[in-house]
Motif scaffolding. Structure first.
Motif, PDB file in Angstrom:
ATOM      1  N   MET A   1      -6.771   5.123  11.600  1.00  0.00           N
ATOM      2  CA  MET A   1      -6.640   4.871  10.160  1.00  0.00           C
ATOM      3  C   MET A   1      -6.324   3.390   9.919  1.00  0.00           C
ATOM      4  O   MET A   1      -5.385   2.863  10.529  1.00  0.00           O
ATOM      5  CB  MET A   1      -5.521   5.741   9.578  1.00  0.00           C
ATOM      6  CG  MET A   1      -5.249   5.495   8.096  1.00  0.00           C
ATOM      7  SD  MET A   1      -3.873   6.481   7.489  1.00  0.00           S
ATOM      8  CE  MET A   1      -4.544   8.122   7.679  1.00  0.00           C
ATOM      9  N   PRO A   2      -7.077   2.696   9.045  1.00  0.00           N
ATOM     10  CA  PRO A   2      -6.780   1.295   8.771  1.00  0.00           C
ATOM     11  C   PRO A   2      -5.396   1.136   8.171  1.00  0.00           C
ATOM     12  O   PRO A   2      -4.884   2.028   7.477  1.00  0.00           O
ATOM     13  CB  PRO A   2      -7.869   0.897   7.766  1.00  0.00           C
ATOM     14  CG  PRO A   2      -8.953   1.905   7.945  1.00  0.00           C
ATOM     15  CD  PRO A   2      -8.261   3.178   8.329  1.00  0.00           C
ATOM     16  N   THR A   3      -4.776   0.022   8.444  1.00  0.00           N
ATOM     17  CA  THR A   3      -3.496  -0.312   7.843  1.00  0.00           C
ATOM     18  C   THR A   3      -3.659  -1.597   7.050  1.00  0.00           C
ATOM     19  O   THR A   3      -4.575  -2.371   7.294  1.00  0.00           O
ATOM     20  CB  THR A   3      -2.424  -0.509   8.927  1.00  0.00           C
ATOM     21  OG1 THR A   3      -2.861  -1.532   9.827  1.00  0.00           O
ATOM     22  CG2 THR A   3      -2.177   0.782   9.688  1.00  0.00           C
TER      23      THR A   3
ATOM     24  N   LYS B   1      -9.662   0.135  -1.523  1.00  0.00           N
ATOM     25  CA  LYS B   1      -8.611  -0.873  -1.462  1.00  0.00           C
ATOM     26  C   LYS B   1      -7.262  -0.292  -1.862  1.00  0.00           C
ATOM     27  O   LYS B   1      -6.229  -0.588  -1.244  1.00  0.00           O
ATOM     28  CB  LYS B   1      -8.965  -2.054  -2.366  1.00  0.00           C
ATOM     29  CG  LYS B   1     -10.058  -2.975  -1.817  1.00  0.00           C
ATOM     30  CD  LYS B   1     -10.397  -4.058  -2.824  1.00  0.00           C
ATOM     31  CE  LYS B   1     -11.282  -5.132  -2.206  1.00  0.00           C
ATOM     32  NZ  LYS B   1     -10.551  -5.997  -1.259  1.00  0.00           N
ATOM     33  N   THR B   2      -7.266   0.533  -2.901  1.00  0.00           N
ATOM     34  CA  THR B   2      -6.017   1.142  -3.350  1.00  0.00           C
ATOM     35  C   THR B   2      -5.487   2.131  -2.307  1.00  0.00           C
ATOM     36  O   THR B   2      -4.299   2.149  -1.991  1.00  0.00           O
ATOM     37  CB  THR B   2      -6.241   1.862  -4.693  1.00  0.00           C
ATOM     38  OG1 THR B   2      -6.573   0.887  -5.683  1.00  0.00           O
ATOM     39  CG2 THR B   2      -4.995   2.610  -5.140  1.00  0.00           C
ATOM     40  N   TYR B   3      -6.362   2.959  -1.777  1.00  0.00           N
ATOM     41  CA  TYR B   3      -5.985   3.987  -0.810  1.00  0.00           C
ATOM     42  C   TYR B   3      -5.286   3.366   0.398  1.00  0.00           C
ATOM     43  O   TYR B   3      -4.255   3.858   0.859  1.00  0.00           O
ATOM     44  CB  TYR B   3      -7.237   4.746  -0.368  1.00  0.00           C
ATOM     45  CG  TYR B   3      -6.989   5.890   0.586  1.00  0.00           C
ATOM     46  CD1 TYR B   3      -6.795   7.189   0.119  1.00  0.00           C
ATOM     47  CD2 TYR B   3      -6.972   5.677   1.967  1.00  0.00           C
ATOM     48  CE1 TYR B   3      -6.584   8.245   0.995  1.00  0.00           C
ATOM     49  CE2 TYR B   3      -6.764   6.720   2.846  1.00  0.00           C
ATOM     50  CZ  TYR B   3      -6.562   8.001   2.358  1.00  0.00           C
ATOM     51  OH  TYR B   3      -6.360   9.044   3.225  1.00  0.00           O
TER      52      TYR B   3
ATOM     53  N   SER C   1      -3.354   9.266   0.039  1.00  0.00           N
ATOM     54  CA  SER C   1      -3.130   7.897   0.507  1.00  0.00           C
ATOM     55  C   SER C   1      -1.956   7.847   1.483  1.00  0.00           C
ATOM     56  O   SER C   1      -0.967   8.574   1.326  1.00  0.00           O
ATOM     57  CB  SER C   1      -2.833   6.977  -0.684  1.00  0.00           C
ATOM     58  OG  SER C   1      -2.306   5.745  -0.252  1.00  0.00           O
ATOM     59  N   PRO C   2      -2.034   6.986   2.512  1.00  0.00           N
ATOM     60  CA  PRO C   2      -0.906   6.816   3.428  1.00  0.00           C
ATOM     61  C   PRO C   2       0.367   6.351   2.730  1.00  0.00           C
ATOM     62  O   PRO C   2       1.453   6.443   3.292  1.00  0.00           O
ATOM     63  CB  PRO C   2      -1.392   5.758   4.420  1.00  0.00           C
ATOM     64  CG  PRO C   2      -2.808   5.505   4.150  1.00  0.00           C
ATOM     65  CD  PRO C   2      -3.192   6.157   2.884  1.00  0.00           C
ATOM     66  N   PHE C   3       0.226   5.857   1.484  1.00  0.00           N
ATOM     67  CA  PHE C   3       1.386   5.364   0.742  1.00  0.00           C
ATOM     68  C   PHE C   3       1.893   6.386  -0.275  1.00  0.00           C
ATOM     69  O   PHE C   3       2.646   6.058  -1.181  1.00  0.00           O
ATOM     70  CB  PHE C   3       1.030   4.045   0.059  1.00  0.00           C
ATOM     71  CG  PHE C   3       0.565   3.001   1.021  1.00  0.00           C
ATOM     72  CD1 PHE C   3       1.467   2.290   1.788  1.00  0.00           C
ATOM     73  CD2 PHE C   3      -0.785   2.757   1.205  1.00  0.00           C
ATOM     74  CE1 PHE C   3       1.032   1.350   2.705  1.00  0.00           C
ATOM     75  CE2 PHE C   3      -1.220   1.818   2.125  1.00  0.00           C
ATOM     76  CZ  PHE C   3      -0.307   1.114   2.872  1.00  0.00           C
TER      77      PHE C   3
END
Length: 415
Positions: free
Chosen positions: A1-3, A354-356, A391-393
């Motif tokens: 998963m990109p960070t 970009k938001t995700y 989302s990861p956030f």
């Protein structure tokens, strides 16, 4: 998963070793050393000619500068400088020192119509040299040009961001084929006006339709609302952007009748006013342009569309990919999506990516104008909300809003 990238990768930088105005160049020259500096796009072939005789130039980079003679440039190289001269035979500067103005793009229209405009001549050259797949020489010229635009855009937005913060920049996306005078066009124009009046920097893709309307609203944001209505009525006499001459003539008529640009027209004796070396106001100056049309970021990939002449500053690229990413990177205060086709849908999910992943930091609201369009005709919402929930956030689905009311859209973006 990109960070998310490290903060220093995405935050704007201030480079103190770049010289982009003749005044700054002359100041540095007087110290006797240009060592390690980068001099960009200056007319050093104009009186007073700089005297490099006793000036240290080891490691100095001259990009897109013009000298009084070839011998001057050759001597600088012999003494340790690096010189990347302007490419000959190109209708555009290989190192523009500032963003374009509407006057720059429209230069030549009065004399010869749209075919004689700077914007059209560059597009004709772009097509003649391979379009999106240019030959090597052309590719290098285009890349240098686009780097200059990158640099000029950073300069132009730095003062705004320092004063208002990144959450004050709002993108407006939507269909390019929306006709002047139509209800969607008028709605987008009111949106641009109200956002500018709320001290938001309006950023569009610089095309016709919704994009032109939003910049028009920002352009007339300091004038009475009835002036905006009257201006649209004038524009609606040439509603179809494929009729380039009438379309552009109507835009110039509105500019003449309803408002003047904050800055004087460009010097049309050069291929483009971007060669002006003393334009401090264009590179690092005030913020009047932001409330006089905002920012447009178009591309010559779509050069068959006429220039949007209502933005205060225009960052026109050859590369569409760079241009699209730049718009979304800047619009940290949210994005309005008016009805549009495949291009607008692509931008929706490019922005959502970009938001995700938090690529560019915190995102503002995503406001979709025309609830029925975005829930029934193109049910983007049904895909976007579940995506952002994961989302990861955390759950970011609350950034998505649908409305039929332009004033509610402005409230969501400014509250």
């Amino acid at each position: 998963m990109p960070t998310p990238p490290p903060a220093d990768v995405i935050e704007p930088h201030t480079w103190t070793d770049e010289i982009q105005t003749r005044a700054e160049f002359d100041r540095r020259l007087a110290t006797g050393s240009l060592v390690g500096l980068t001099v960009q796009g200056l007319r050093l072939d104009l009186d007073p000619f700089p005297d490099f005789t006793d000036v240290a130039v080891t490691g100095t980079l001259f990009v897109g500068c013009r000298f009084a003679s070839r011998q001057v440039g050759a001597d600088l190289v012999r003494r340790g400088a690096n010189v990347v001269p302007p490419f000959s035979g190109l209708p555009y500067p290989t190192q523009p020192s500032h963003l374009y103005t509407p006057q720059d793009l429209a230069a030549g229209f009065t004399e010869g119509g749209s075919a004689a405009m700077y914007d059209t001549r560059v597009y004709a050259h772009f097509r003649a040299h391979g379009g999106a797949l240019p030959d090597v020489r052309e590719a290098l010229g285009q890349r240098l040009h686009d780097h200059g635009i990158d640099n000029a855009l950073a300069d132009a937005t730095r003062a705004w961001l320092a004063t208002h913060g990144p959450q004050s920049v709002v993108g407006v996306m939507g269909g390019h084929a929306v006709r002047r005078g139509s209800a969607p066009y008028r709605m987008a124009a009111v949106l641009g006006r109200e956002l500018a009046r709320a001290h938001r920097l309006v950023v569009t893709g610089g095309g016709p339709g919704v994009m032109e309307a939003a910049n028009l609203g920002a352009y007339l944001s300091t004038r009475p609302a009835e002036d905006l209505t009257a201006a649209i009525d004038v524009l609606s006499t040439a509603p179809d952007f494929t009729d380039h001459d009438r379309y552009t003539a109507a835009a110039l008529r509105v500019r003449e009748s309803f408002g003047r640009s904050v800055l004087p027209p460009g010097n049309e004796t050069e291929p483009v006013a971007a060669y002006r070396a003393d334009s401090t106001a264009l590179t690092t100056g005030g913020l009047d342009w932001a409330s006089c049309g905002g920012l447009a970021i178009p591309t010559w990939l779509y050069g068959h569309e006429p220039a949007n002449l209502f933005a205060g500053r225009i960052a026109k690229y050859f590369s569409n990919a760079i241009r699209e990413d730049t718009i979304l990177r800047l619009a940290r205060g949210g994005i309005v999506f008016a009805p549009g086709g495949a291009g607008t849908v692509q931008e929706v999910f490019q922005a959502a990516t970009k938001t995700y992943y938090g690529t560019d930091g915190i995102s503002g609201a995503y406001v979709f104008l025309d609830r029925a369009y975005w829930t029934k005709e193109l049910p983007v919402e049904s895909l976007l909300r579940p995506l952002l929930v994961g989302s990861p956030f955390g759950d970011l689905s609350g950034t998505v809003h649908l409305t039929d009311d332009v004033h509610e859209a402005v409230r969501l973006l400014t509250e």
